[in-house]
Design a protein around this motif. Structure first.
Motif, PDB file in Angstrom:
ATOM      1  N   ARG B 167      43.066 -36.355  50.442  1.00  0.00           N
ATOM      2  CA  ARG B 167      42.065 -35.358  50.832  1.00  0.00           C
ATOM      3  C   ARG B 167      42.762 -34.173  51.510  1.00  0.00           C
ATOM      4  O   ARG B 167      42.388 -33.026  51.305  1.00  0.00           O
ATOM      5  N   ARG B 334      37.391 -32.780  46.842  1.00  0.00           N
ATOM      6  CA  ARG B 334      37.425 -33.750  47.947  1.00  0.00           C
ATOM      7  C   ARG B 334      36.262 -34.722  47.846  1.00  0.00           C
ATOM      8  O   ARG B 334      36.432 -35.935  48.010  1.00  0.00           O
ATOM      9  N   THR B 338      36.429 -38.749  47.343  1.00  0.00           N
ATOM     10  CA  THR B 338      35.786 -39.725  48.222  1.00  0.00           C
ATOM     11  C   THR B 338      34.960 -40.711  47.402  1.00  0.00           C
ATOM     12  O   THR B 338      35.039 -41.927  47.603  1.00  0.00           O
TER      13      THR B 338
END
Lengths: 741, 741
Positions: B167, B334, B338
């Protein structure tokens, strides 16, 4: 000749006065060496510089004149041509020093030397001929075996008849009368080629059969080697290949030994065997014949006859080699032939008789000859001697083919019936390419037939008797045409020989067609087809290359007087005082005037006919590119620089560089939207050619050459690929300007 | 830049006034087509001609400007470039029409599309990761199996940590942060190369392992295919190769389907399995463990851990592909990362739990996943669906490598660390060479390891975690240098990820060294060595090719004013009125004046520096030879004709012909006593070069080109062989004058 003079006169007429190119060479073409007096001829251009293949012709040290063979590689600094040099060293190590052309052995042979050397092939055939006959007859059981003697007698008669025939050939062709020469001389091109085809298959099979029989002789004595017999045979072929590439000559006592040893072994065997048989009152040992698997018919007998006739192969060797005899050549050759026929008949008849009396049957794993030797000698030294002599003479017979096959092939190549490389003598004075071809062909046949003599025999007879028949037929025509003294007698002899050969040929072709003769026939057919096409191709090429008187059309143009460049041949004057092109000189011709559709002819044979345009395809303005540009410009012909970019942005960058450099030459940008480089360039060049087919386009390629070859994979192969793509285009000359890194 | 301008100025200074080569081109370089307005730039030389690769640029019909893809081959008369054209057709048939550079897809992906496309590699790893772990643990029997859950928990922790790490990378490298870029940006060249080496082995193994696991999924369902599994895998690689050469793009719904199907299959399997297990109060089915063959030690546990960690491969894909997201790219990337980590952890944990509860043991012939599906679904459609989805997602994962490997390789090639051909896009906009290399490498690895997943796993982990560690280490340096907002947090996250990756790397390297990790380590080492040497080589070449300002030494000579040729660029005047060379002009320079020993430098970059001598090696005076002579003479530079004869008699015949023709050019006879032609010629040319190293020797070769290629074997390869032999020599330009038959 005449055309040549005519073309020369055109040059004279057109080029009068502007012969910059002939005066004042900037180098000394003789490299500073004075020609030896013997080589000086009156004409100015008649001097000759001898150059050794990798010799030391470096400035200052005059090269040795015609150095003795092998002297060349001792001296001289390492040459930059490293790769060929390395290979050259290897060759010399394997093959020995190069031989000068003058070293061709012109040794004449005495009859007692010629006899063994030239008859190895023929005499060795008795090692497999009788057995080949027996193998067929045994199929019909005892009844079949009974035919041994009559068939053998027929073959003996045939031997005598063909021997007498060849005596005529020797007299008529004292310079050597191989089947190819006799047939093409008297019957014409196609029969000659057929005879050659027969000969070539014959030679290939001689190697295969002799090696197979030789290996059989060895494995009969040492049965433990049986499983690796194919390997031994291939190794033997490889040894023959190596020896012959070295340029071994079939002369001298060493080649006489095996034949004499074999003759002695056979005569001894026959004598001992007949003595034994005499003890038994010549009652044949009753053999335990295998049950008949085939009925005894005329076909079987003919097959046996055709197989047995292979014992005659090699009979023609002496008539090929008449010039190798001492004078009077033909008389000596005839005498030797008579001796050979005598020995051949004796051995053949003797072996067949022994086989008959001893009740020998063909057996896999042991040759009939080995069985005979065993039964007469046991396993003692005499047995070993017999087998060794047999193997040696068979190897020698195979070697005969290695001498003859390349020679016939070179004759074919000289007549444009075979690729020309077969006419070229290697640096050991051997026809290396023919030798290699024979080894490969014989090796393939040998391996394909698993090295078994019996399987090879059916192929063998066809080629041999094809050549025999045509050769004899040619002789008949020869006598008919000549009609000198004795012509009638000679004609009859040759006609008889030819007829008998033809009978065997037909017999073999029919009875053994399915057993393998078809392979030989197909090979002969393919050979005919290929050689005819090769000849046709060479004829086309020769016609295209022949000089022609052609009308020279100089371009219509304003004839501008031109001052010849100063004799140094260095162009341009740095002070710019050369007159800039006058307005008239600049005038561009109507491009349509030269617009000829269709293919441009490549007929320029006089300098003034050539109109130049140099094209420089360039990738980046680096030193390699710059050298190519400078080279192109220095030729003082119109130059067009071409740059292929894969996108508009790249094109702009290049144009910017170009402008920075000063835009000294006309530049053409090509944009290749598909990122290909070669194809658009070729396309563009082609289009230019179509636009002005009268121009000779010189494509000047900058080429970065790596000193270390392994790095070349890291660089684009653009230049070679472009060269290959441009090759088929007309009037496009390709120039590589190297830059070495 | 500056040097370029300087070099340009030299040309200006020296060449002032004698620019024949730039005025009055005899052709229209634009081929009669008017450039489209958009492409016209103000400069004279700025026009751009678009040329299609095999298009119809024939006079009269202006070529289509940037034709639509595929239109090019419909029109146009057959081009003479027949061979490339044929291959071109075949390519088009197999690969589809060429794509213009502008067609590069700049499609942006929505998160819901990006997720399946980019996570196929990562998610598919759960198909083999857990099993790989189990295979090791089962060696220690039941005791070993007991460690399943703790090890899996560690791996889940690792996944989360590395996910968080990446990330950070996404935020820092919004333009795509592959390991190679991050490592070379922050750590330097060598770590970058090591990371690249890790990546490349990773991609090769991704293909091999994914295909192996995919084939295992299929053969588990259809055990009858088991024996031909290697064949199926190779076929799958071939299909991937073909598709990728066509330039398949990983975008669109079709690529999303397999991943979603797989996720659904896994989630369903886990749900059903856990429900079953819940019925059994989560009591693990007691398995019948095979006896322990190895003691349970720390090493075994670490090996199991390293094997299981292969389930994390592919986690980095999203950070490489940030620019493919819709804006705001990094934020969307990002979020997607996730999600992916969430799904990955869920699937991994779920599968491991199911394996635990169902007491599944690794079995040869059936994958653990297949066993799970069997035990939960039987053999019904749900089982088939699960297996099919698994195979599909694994194939898609392999395809990911086909996108990434060539991309990384092209980056390396652009940095001169790999052969440049890998930086070239094919006409389907794919890095074809890289794709082929990957297929070959993966195919070899796959076949060498017999297509067994278990044997490939030990090699796998090393490369992946090498790249991970270096990428994370690079990020740590990045944050330390940058120190923007949140840098401390990011640094800690990356340091943790890097540390953990390094731990796995070391663990895998040590515990699996003998099992195959050494192969990966050797590959990385070899890769480093090769890339460094390639870079060094390219540096050398670039240095050698760099333009230099150099002092121009014009030859000392009598400066003779020279009248520029008339602008047509056609030379000579047929009436002979061109002034014959004056006596002074004829004066020959002292040859010693230019006698520089040693290697000649190839520094000519201005036309006036080049001094020419044309050499024409000629065999016979046929039309081809005559054309070469005319071409050489038409260049108006000094010409020397060289003839190699193999004997004195041949030399005399040639000389006689030459005299008949008129002796228009200086002739030098060479006698090669050993019948070689190439070597003496090369030798002689070399000697001439040594005599006058300042001359540029142009060797003009007449070359007969056969229109039909099959006939070319019938002709000597003298010209190409001579060209090859002359390549390494300096300042020797080779020109081929073709004559087409």
């Amino acid at each position: 000749m005449d055309v040549l003079r005519g073309v020369g006169r055109e040059w004279q007429r057109v080029s009068a006065g502007c012969d910059v190119w002939r005066r004042a060479l900037p180098v000394d073409p003789d490299l500073g060496s004075l020609p030896s007096p013997a080589q000086i001829t009156p004409a100015r251009f008649g001097r000759v510089v001898p150059v050794s293949p990798f010799g030391p012709t470096v400035l200052g040290t005059p090269p040795p004149r015609l150095p003795p063979a092998g002297a060349a590689e001792e001296e001289g600094p390492p040459s930059p041509v490293d790769r060929p040099r390395g290979i050259y060293r290897l060759r010399r190590l394997l093959l020995g020093p190069a031989l000068a052309s003058t070293a061709i052995a012109r040794e004449r042979m005495r009859k007692l030397v010629a006899l063994p050397v030239l008859s190895a092939d023929a005499l060795s055939s008795v090692a497999y001929g009788p057995e080949a006959m027996l193998v067929v007859l045994v199929l019909a059981g005892s009844a079949g075996i009974g035919y041994t003697i009559p068939i053998a007698a027929t073959i003996v008669f045939l031997m005598l008849a063909i021997g007498v025939s060849y005596r005529q050939t020797i007299r008529a062709y004292p310079h050597g009368g191989g089947s190819y020469i006799v047939a093409s001389d008297n019957l014409g091109r196609v029969p000659g080629l057929v005879a050659a085809a027969g000969l070539m298959t014959d030679y290939i099979l001689t190697v295969a059969v002799s090696i197979a029989a030789g290996v059989a002789a060895i494995t009969s004595a040492l049965p433990s080697l049986d499983s690796s017999s194919v390997l031994i045979g291939v190794a033997a072929i490889a040894v023959l290949l190596a020896c012959n590439l070295r340029g071994i000559r079939q002369a001298g006592a060493i080649f006489a030994a095996p034949t004499y040893a074999f003759v002695i072994a056979m005569v001894a065997l026959i004598a001992v065997g007949l003595a034994d048989a005499g003890d038994r009152n010549f009652d044949p040992v009753p053999d335990a014949p295998a049950g008949a698997t085939e009925g005894l018919g005329i076909l079987l007998v003919m097959r046996a006859f055709a197989s047995g006739a292979t014992a005659m192969t090699g009979i023609e060797a002496i008539s090929n080699a008449v010039p190798a005899f001492k004078p009077v050549e033909w008389r000596n050759a005839r005498t030797t032939l008579t001796w050979m026929i005598g020995i051949l008949v004796t051995l053949f008849a003797g072996i067949v008789a022994l086989i008959h009396f001893d009740g020998i049957l063909p057996r896999s794993g042991e040759t009939a000859l080995s069985q005979l030797a065993h039964s007469n000698y046991g396993s003692g030294p005499m047995y070993v001697y017999t087998q060794a002599a047999t193997a040696a003479v068979l190897l020698l017979a195979a070697n005969t083919a290695f001498n003859d096959f390349p020679r016939v092939l070179s004759l074919l190549a000289r007549d444009d019936h075979a690729p020309r490389l077969f006419a070229r003598m290697g640096d050991r004075l051997a026809f290396s390419n023919g030798i290699i071809l024979l080894s490969v062909a014989a090796g393939l046949v040998y391996v394909a037939f698993d090295g078994r003599t019996a399987s090879l025999i059916p192929l063998y007879a066809v080629g041999v008797f094809l050549a025999f028949s045509l050769s004899q037929a040619g002789m008949v025509v020869h006598w008919w045409r000549l009609r000198d003294r004795h012509w009638r007698k000679s004609l009859v002899f040759n006609a008889t020989g030819g007829f008998l050969s033809a009978v065997v040929l037909v017999t073999a072709g029919i009875t053994k067609f399915t057993e393998g003769a078809w392979v030989a026939l197909v090979a002969v057919g393919a050979f005919l087809l290929v050689t005819t096409r090769i000849r046709r191709h060479y004829d086309t090429v020769a016609a295209a290359l022949r000089l022609q008187r052609h009308a020279i059309e100089l371009p219509r143009r304003t004839i501008a007087p031109r001052v010849a460049a100063p004799a140094e041949g260095v162009e341009g004057s740095p002070d710019g005082s050369g007159s800039p092109g006058t307005p008239e000189g600049r005038e561009v011709r109507d491009p349509e005037a030269f617009h000829e559709p269709g293919e441009a002819e490549e007929t320029e044979e006089v300098p003034e006919e050539i109109r130049h345009l140099s094209l420089v395809p360039i990738e980046t303005l680096d030193r390699a590119g710059m050298r190519a540009l400078a080279y192109a410009a220095s030729l003082e012909q119109p130059v067009l620089v071409v740059h292929v970019s894969t996108g508009v942005r790249e094109a702009e960058t290049f144009r910017e560089h170009w402008r920075l450099w000063g835009d000294h030459l006309p530049l053409q940008e090509l944009v290749s939207p598909y990122r290909a480089v070669i194809a658009p360039l070729v396309n563009y060049i082609e289009a230019l050619h179509h636009q002005r087919p009268d121009l000779t386009l010189t494509v000047i390629l900058p080429e970065v050459v790596m000193r270390q070859r392994r790095y070349s994979a890291l660089h684009g192969r653009t230049a070679p690929r472009l060269r290959r793509a441009l090759r088929p285009l007309r009037k496009i000359v390709v120039t590589s300007v190297p830059f070495h890194v």
